[in-house]
Scaffold this active site. Structure first.
Site, mmCIF file in Angstrom:
data_model
loop_
_atom_site.group_PDB
_atom_site.id
_atom_site.type_symbol
_atom_site.label_atom_id
_atom_site.label_comp_id
_atom_site.label_asym_id
_atom_site.label_seq_id
_atom_site.Cartn_x
_atom_site.Cartn_y
_atom_site.Cartn_z
ATOM 1 N N ASP A 1 13.001 5.435 1.926
ATOM 2 C CA ASP A 1 12.058 4.449 2.542
ATOM 3 C C ASP A 1 11.215 3.384 2.339
ATOM 4 O OD1 ASP A 1 11.166 3.833 5.635
ATOM 5 O OD2 ASP A 1 8.781 5.433 4.774
ATOM 6 N N ASP A 2 10.609 3.631 0.577
ATOM 7 C CA ASP A 2 10.249 3.248 0.123
ATOM 8 C C ASP A 2 10.736 1.906 -0.583
ATOM 9 O OD1 ASP A 2 7.923 5.045 0.285
ATOM 10 O OD2 ASP A 2 8.826 6.107 -1.260
ATOM 11 N N ARG B 1 4.287 9.368 -6.439
ATOM 12 C CA ARG B 1 3.583 8.211 -6.031
ATOM 13 C C ARG B 1 3.291 8.032 -5.346
ATOM 14 N NH1 ARG B 1 4.540 3.793 -4.709
ATOM 15 N NH2 ARG B 1 6.353 3.761 -3.296
ATOM 16 N N LYS C 1 5.641 12.295 7.692
ATOM 17 C CA LYS C 1 7.265 11.318 8.125
ATOM 18 C C LYS C 1 7.765 11.903 9.381
ATOM 19 C CE LYS C 1 6.218 8.101 5.383
ATOM 20 N NZ LYS C 1 7.804 6.853 5.344
ATOM 21 N N ASN D 1 -0.792 0.548 0.253
ATOM 22 C CA ASN D 1 -1.278 1.189 1.245
ATOM 23 C C ASN D 1 -1.551 2.544 -0.165
ATOM 24 O OD1 ASN D 1 -0.597 1.149 4.111
ATOM 25 N ND2 ASN D 1 1.589 1.784 2.912
ATOM 26 N N TYR E 1 -0.980 9.480 9.408
ATOM 27 C CA TYR E 1 -0.067 8.935 8.546
ATOM 28 C C TYR E 1 -1.271 8.145 7.841
ATOM 29 C CZ TYR E 1 3.519 6.295 6.598
ATOM 30 O OH TYR E 1 4.868 5.725 5.705
ATOM 31 N N GLU F 1 11.223 9.684 -0.901
ATOM 32 C CA GLU F 1 10.169 9.576 -0.080
ATOM 33 C C GLU F 1 9.391 10.008 -1.354
ATOM 34 O OE1 GLU F 1 7.774 7.284 1.783
ATOM 35 O OE2 GLU F 1 9.644 8.577 2.771
ATOM 36 N N ASP F 2 8.890 8.584 -1.924
ATOM 37 C CA ASP F 2 7.215 8.326 -2.375
ATOM 38 C C ASP F 2 7.475 8.989 -4.424
ATOM 39 O OD1 ASP F 2 5.253 7.254 -1.216
ATOM 40 O OD2 ASP F 2 4.164 8.961 -0.456
#
Length: 592
Positions: free
Chosen positions: A306-307, A193, A211, A448, A140, A283-284
């Site tokens: 999740d973001d 992203r 993930k 991150n 990760y 995600e992203d």
């Protein structure tokens, strides 16, 4: 069938019409004519259905390598296919860890682990569970970021589904191509992203893969119930478009109607193929799409971002835990965020929700304790007209302030949160300004990967004379300052989403409610011990993550039952024990 297809095309004789006396070396007939076929002729990729012998050793779900016993080798036609020695899983684990530690480059460790996952699934998860603190930064963040950047070069085998614009109108068929049918969790990205690295297009697949490995290792969901998906609508990354090794569509990103139609078809197909209770984790995605997708589908599908939500939940847990060190209630603190994207506004909203719940005050009142700074300065009411919709609730009455340092001096926050995706933005002046009016400033540098962190752990402790309570998004090593060792916390979403997902799945929840996220935060905060606090930690150590995940899952499931959103009835008496009993174990099975 192959012969008919070829004859109708007029491409000459079928390979099945070849001389049956033809044989390959060793006297075994080339029954399907594959070795004798010319390159232009069609052949059928025949395979066997029962894993035994050579095919068993090539099946990652069942392969045990040298751990097959003598009895199993006889029963499954493995004699001679393996060296004569038989070893146990513990020794295999020791050997792999020894080999991994020889690599100096993290990306080499990542590739070695992905190879192991494709070769021997149970050993991969045993390794990850037993060595979670050492291997988490490899599978990760931060290493997965570099893996995504170079995914075209290191791509070997598809580890998930790729759905591109070419599949429009056929997404249901594509989902049916995936061999597993009982999918419980899907992690999907469009790669726009990725972490703080920007648009990586199709190469963002490393994120869903990573993930879901954590869903299994940390949350105990079965690997066969997890499905990573990348939706490829192109990329605006010029470097990738010119890269010979890029694996995605070579076109600019589709937007607007074309984009939303593809996503809508995908969401409908998922529900049609896997049912009401499959959890879809976004995600992203870029900010504008992330908020839109979540609000569009949260009332019709079981969805989680999740973001926005996972990050919010883990940060809220850290803040709640930190209050035990600094005192006061949530409502007595003032928050200042650098970054007003999906992470920043998501965290702010969940903190405001918890504040509102504790004080019984309207959420609008709670929001006034939280201030956000974006690239144009402090978000204030005079900017309201030009703000994106998700920033508008945070536009409070105040004169305009152009930069973070001036905002810190004006707002005097007790808690400083970085979610900007831009490194080195918590400068010495900013950190010292926060420390000047706080005995124990809480500094959360969440962006991150490590290179994008707003400041380092060492900087936070040095600039505050060791008074800071610090946590970051990516891992930092312990810091020695003035003879004292400080252990920085990691506000890693991996604390929340695996346990959250397990709680949703084991309760059979049909929707995600904000109260379930608050329940996850509360459960995580409760796991921080006095011993952790003495080290300055506001998160428990990762080595006990499965125990933590079981408690989070139990709390989330309990809330789902309370809200009437759970469908697995009757409700288990002891939800923690039930969560533990639901968890996948990576220990080898004995084959008869």
């Amino acid at each position: 069938m192959a012969s008919t297809a070829e004859e109708t095309r007029g491409e000459g004789a079928s390979v099945l019409d070849l001389d049956p006396k033809s044989a390959v070396a060793g006297g075994v007939k080339d029954v399907y004519g594959e070795d004798l076929a010319t390159e232009e002729q069609l052949v059928t990729p025949w395979t066997v259905s029962v894993a035994s012998g050579y095919s068993l050793l090539r099946d990652p779900h069942h392969n045990k390598g040298l751990a097959f016993t003598e009895k199993e080798r006889d029963a499954h036609y493995l004699r001679g296919l393996l060296p004569p020695i038989s070893i146990n899983q513990e020794l295999q684990e020791k050997k792999i860890m020894h080999n991994l530690r020889q690599y100096q480059v993290p990306l080499q460790r990542y590739s070695a682990l992905m190879d192991l996952q494709e070769r021997n699934q149970r050993l991969f998860y045993k390794l990850l569970i037993d060595n979670v603190e050492e291997l988490l930064p490899i599978v990760y963040t931060p290493t997965v970021g570099e893996a995504c950047q170079k995914y075209g070069c290191i791509f070997r085998r598809p580890q998930g589904l790729y759905i591109s614009l070419k599949e429009k109108g056929k997404i249901l068929e594509v989902l049916k191509n995936w061999p597993q049918r009982n999918i419980q969790v899907i992690v999907v990205t469009d790669g726009e992203r990725i972490l703080g690295l920007g648009d990586l297009g199709c190469q963002g697949m490393g994120i869903p893969v990573g993930k879901l490995a954590l869903y299994t290792a940390l949350g105990g969901l079965r690997p066969s119930a997890c499905l990573p998906i990348t939706i490829d609508v192109g990329t605006n990354n010029e470097e990738l478009l010119k890269d010979d090794f890029y694996i995605g569509l070579r076109q600019k990103r589709a937007t607007g109607q074309e984009y939303s139609e593809l996503l809508h078809e995908f969401m409908r197909a998922v529900k049609q193929n896997y049912g009401e209770k499959v959890l879809v984790q976004f995600e992203d995605f870029a900010n504008h799409n992330a908020f839109e997708l979540l609000s569009k589908y949260r009332s019709t599908h079981l969805v989680f971002n999740d973001d926005i939500q996972g990050t919010a939940s883990v940060v809220l847990a850290g803040v709640v835990a930190a209050l035990k060190l600094v005192g006061g209630t949530l409502a007595e603190h003032t928050f200042l965020f650098l970054g007003a994207g999906e992470a920043g506004t998501g965290i702010a909203e969940l903190i405001a929700l918890e504040m509102s719940k504790q004080t019984q005050a309207p959420i609008e009142e709670a929001r006034k304790k939280i201030w956000l700074v974006d690239s144009k300065g402090l978000i204030v009411s005079t900017r309201k007209e030009s703000l994106q919709h998700f920033k508008k609730p945070w536009a409070h009455e105040h004169e305009p302030v152009g930069n973070l340092l001036d905002a810190v001096k004006a707002i005097k926050p007790t808690i400083l949160v970085g979610s900007s995706g831009v490194g080195k933005t918590f400068t010495k002046e900013v950190v010292q300004a926060v420390a000047s009016f706080n005995e124990r400033p809480i500094i959360l540098a969440l962006s991150n990967p490590t290179s994008q962190s707003e400041c380092t752990a060492e900087e936070a402790y040095a600039w505050t004379d060791g008074r800071a309570i610090f946590a970051s998004g990516s891992p930092f090593d312990s810091v020695e300052y003035n003879g004292k060792v400080y252990v920085p916390g990691q506000a890693n979403n991996a604390y929340i989403f695996p346990g959250f997902g397990l709680g949703v799945v084991m309760s059979g929840a049909i929707r995600v409610h904000d109260d379930m996220l608050l329940a996850a935060s509360e459960a995580l905060a409760q796991q921080v011990t006095e011993e952790n606090f003495q080290k300055g930690l506001i998160y428990p150590p990762f080595k006990s993550i499965r125990k933590i995940s079981a408690h989070i899952a139990a709390n989330v499931a309990d809330k789902a039952y309370e809200l009437g959103l759970a469908s697995h009835l009757p409700r288990p008496a002891n939800l923690v024990k039930y969560a533990e009993s639901c968890m996948y174990g990576p220990i080898y099975r004995t084959y008869r």
